[in-house]
Design a protein around this motif. Structure first.
Motif, short mmCIF file in Angstrom:
data_model
loop_
_atom_site.label_atom_id
_atom_site.label_comp_id
_atom_site.label_asym_id
_atom_site.label_seq_id
_atom_site.Cartn_x
_atom_site.Cartn_y
_atom_site.Cartn_z
N LYS A 175 0.45 -0.92 -0.07
CA LYS A 175 0.23 -0.31 0.27
C LYS A 175 1.39 1.28 -0.09
O LYS A 175 1.68 1.17 0.50
CB LYS A 175 -0.86 0.31 1.29
N SER A 176 0.52 2.04 -1.07
CA SER A 176 1.29 3.36 -0.95
C SER A 176 0.30 4.10 0.11
O SER A 176 -0.70 4.67 0.10
CB SER A 176 1.19 3.80 -2.69
N THR A 177 1.08 5.22 0.91
CA THR A 177 0.70 6.18 1.38
C THR A 177 1.29 7.53 2.19
O THR A 177 2.29 7.33 1.67
CB THR A 177 0.14 5.27 3.08
N ASN A 178 0.15 8.29 2.66
CA ASN A 178 0.83 9.41 2.72
C ASN A 178 2.55 9.49 3.87
O ASN A 178 3.40 10.30 4.40
CB ASN A 178 0.32 10.61 2.84
N SER A 179 1.80 9.05 5.08
CA SER A 179 2.30 8.46 6.20
C SER A 179 2.47 7.08 7.28
O SER A 179 1.20 6.59 6.76
CB SER A 179 1.53 9.59 7.08
N VAL A 180 3.36 6.54 7.33
CA VAL A 180 2.99 4.64 7.52
C VAL A 180 2.93 5.58 9.03
O VAL A 180 3.63 4.19 10.37
CB VAL A 180 3.91 4.60 7.76
N SER A 222 -5.96 4.24 7.92
CA SER A 222 -6.23 3.89 6.83
C SER A 222 -7.19 2.44 5.97
O SER A 222 -8.12 2.32 5.84
CB SER A 222 -5.02 4.04 5.94
N ILE A 223 -7.06 1.98 7.64
CA ILE A 223 -7.62 0.85 7.50
C ILE A 223 -8.85 0.49 7.57
O ILE A 223 -9.31 0.02 6.88
CB ILE A 223 -6.84 -0.37 8.75
N THR A 270 -0.90 -9.49 5.47
CA THR A 270 0.08 -8.43 6.39
C THR A 270 0.17 -7.17 5.23
O THR A 270 0.13 -7.57 4.03
CB THR A 270 2.11 -9.10 6.45
N LEU A 271 0.09 -5.84 5.00
CA LEU A 271 -0.19 -4.78 5.44
C LEU A 271 1.36 -4.40 4.93
O LEU A 271 2.24 -4.09 5.87
CB LEU A 271 -1.36 -4.03 5.51
N LEU A 272 1.80 -4.26 3.74
CA LEU A 272 3.02 -3.34 3.44
C LEU A 272 2.85 -1.94 3.55
O LEU A 272 2.44 -1.86 1.86
CB LEU A 272 4.46 -3.93 2.95
N TRP A 273 3.73 -1.01 4.00
CA TRP A 273 3.42 0.39 3.99
C TRP A 273 4.25 0.99 3.19
O TRP A 273 5.41 0.96 3.37
CB TRP A 273 2.60 1.20 4.94
N VAL A 274 4.41 1.86 2.23
CA VAL A 274 5.47 2.59 1.92
C VAL A 274 5.28 3.91 1.20
O VAL A 274 4.12 4.47 0.14
CB VAL A 274 6.36 2.38 0.56
N GLU A 275 5.79 4.84 1.56
CA GLU A 275 5.12 6.80 2.01
C GLU A 275 5.90 6.90 0.08
O GLU A 275 6.48 6.82 -0.01
CB GLU A 275 6.27 7.51 2.69
N SER A 276 4.61 7.96 -0.40
CA SER A 276 4.43 8.16 -1.47
C SER A 276 5.55 9.33 -1.03
O SER A 276 5.85 10.11 -3.22
CB SER A 276 3.54 8.43 -2.45
N GLU A 277 6.49 10.55 -0.10
CA GLU A 277 6.93 11.28 -0.43
C GLU A 277 8.28 10.69 0.42
O GLU A 277 8.03 9.77 1.24
CB GLU A 277 5.82 12.28 -0.08
N LYS A 278 8.80 11.53 -0.06
CA LYS A 278 10.37 10.88 0.83
C LYS A 278 9.86 11.83 2.18
O LYS A 278 8.56 12.86 2.51
CB LYS A 278 11.65 12.58 0.54
N PRO A 279 10.54 10.53 3.08
CA PRO A 279 11.23 10.28 3.09
C PRO A 279 11.12 8.62 2.39
O PRO A 279 11.77 7.87 2.39
CB PRO A 279 12.27 10.22 4.60
N CYS A 289 9.57 6.68 3.87
CA CYS A 289 9.79 5.14 4.79
C CYS A 289 8.96 3.95 4.67
O CYS A 289 7.46 3.69 3.70
CB CYS A 289 8.97 6.03 6.41
N VAL A 290 9.22 2.72 5.17
CA VAL A 290 8.71 1.89 4.85
C VAL A 290 8.09 1.30 6.58
O VAL A 290 8.54 1.37 7.50
CB VAL A 290 9.45 -0.02 4.42
N ARG A 291 7.24 -0.16 6.43
CA ARG A 291 6.66 -0.05 7.84
C ARG A 291 5.12 -1.27 6.87
O ARG A 291 4.54 -1.53 5.89
CB ARG A 291 5.93 0.55 8.07
N ALA A 292 5.55 -2.30 7.69
CA ALA A 292 4.80 -3.87 7.80
C ALA A 292 4.02 -3.89 8.96
O ALA A 292 4.89 -3.73 10.45
CB ALA A 292 5.67 -5.07 7.05
N GLN A 293 3.06 -3.78 9.00
CA GLN A 293 1.68 -4.34 10.08
C GLN A 293 0.71 -5.51 9.47
O GLN A 293 0.27 -6.03 8.28
CB GLN A 293 0.76 -3.48 10.21
N THR A 294 0.47 -6.56 10.55
CA THR A 294 0.31 -7.98 10.37
C THR A 294 -1.00 -7.76 11.02
O THR A 294 -1.05 -7.50 12.02
CB THR A 294 1.14 -9.05 11.10
#
Length: 307
Positions: free
Chosen positions: A186-191, A199-200, A227-236, A238-243
């Motif tokens: 999932k691309s997102t604005n914030s993790v 978002s969920i 598991t949702l694997l998040w990655v921010e669409s703007e710098k920096p 950031c990536v986060r995994a949440q089950t």
């Protein structure tokens, strides 16, 4: 489980299918009876049957939904991370169009973009491509990705028959090879934790996850977790995994069952009610408790303003 190559004809048997273009996947007539995905179920729950029908392929009068940059960027990153060819539904802006360098303010570029979108393509601008590069690099550095989190089979469709007579569809980003641990990117604005929670809930991802698990088990596949694997669409980026927890997946399944029953009743009757359509008179509305307390305190203590 061996995947079945789609032959372009209406699907008549349950299975794990490959080579179904995304536009065809979302068609209600993909199978020999009406078929629905989590998009229908989520829209019924989040909004109403009327909203769900209006934007679905069941509606012959539906307009073409405007393409959002977030949707196009997410689709491109999904394809790139999966190592799949992206030119079937994504297109990078060329250096020039009609002899004119990239400039979306020019009519020639606007016309080109409209042509691509009319053909079902997600248009990737130079700035979007740069952001996508940052997202992909960030994902590549994430420890769980390096350990093979995204190493399954991409772009596969789970298709099975509901007990009521219609077909259900789910399309996870990755079909796990043997672990049964499904992952969705999932691309997102914030993790930030509170933002992923929002978002969920807001986008009904727990329903989407529950439908994937249901489909896998219906096709006698192992489904251990989602598991949702998040990655921010703007710098920096950031990536986060949440089950998701099992009890929340159960809640998602309960919501899907409610949505499935509602869908089937609406489909059979041809009636797709909106919020409040089942009432013949005005209804009372309860304002939020936090607002009531704020007003009550302000009146009680004669405060000029409250926190």
């Amino acid at each position: 489980m061996q995947s079945i190559p789609w032959d372009g004809k209406p699907i008549t048997r349950p299975g794990l299918y490959r080579n179904i273009p995304l536009a065809d996947y979302h068609r209600h007539d993909l199978c020999d009876a009406v078929s629905v995905s989590s998009t229908m179920f989520r829209n019924i729950i989040r909004r109403s049957p009327a909203h769900a029908f209006t934007n679905s392929s069941l509606n012959p009068k539906r307009g073409k939904e405007p393409q959002s940059e977030a949707m196009a960027l997410g689709r491109f990153v999904h394809k790139a991370v999966a190592g799949e060819p992206f030119d079937d539904d994504c297109v990078l802006c060329p250096p020039e169009v009609g002899g004119k360098p990239y400039n979306m303010r020019l009519k020639v570029w606007q016309d080109w973009k409209a042509e691509q979108e009319a053909a079902g393509k997600c248009v990737i601008t130079p700035s979007m491509a740069e952001r996508a590069k940052g997202m992909i690099l960030a994902l590549g550095k994430f420890p769980l990705v390096q350990q093979g989190m995204l190493g399954g089979s991409p772009e596969r469709s789970l298709i099975w028959k509901d007990k009521r007579g219609f077909w259900k569809k789910a399309r996870p980003d990755e079909i796990p090879n043997d672990s049964g641990d499904f992952v969705d990117l999932k691309s997102t604005n914030s993790v930030l934790y509170r933002d992923t929670q929002h978002s969920i809930i807001e986008y009904g991802y727990v329903q989407q996850a529950a439908l994937v698990v249901e489909g896998a088990r219906a096709l006698v596949m192992t489904a251990s977790s989602f598991t949702l694997l998040w990655v921010e669409s703007e710098k920096p980026h950031c990536v986060r995994a949440q089950t998701l927890k099992d009890d929340d997946l159960a809640r998602g399944h309960g919501l899907n069952e409610l949505a499935a029953e509602t869908f089937w009743q609406c489909y059979q009757s041809g009636e797709w009610p909106g919020p409040g359509d089942d009432r013949a008179d005005a209804e009372y509305v309860d304002l939020p408790d936090w607002w009531r307390k704020s007003v009550d305190d302000r009146i009680k203590y004669q405060l000029r303003e409250t926190a």
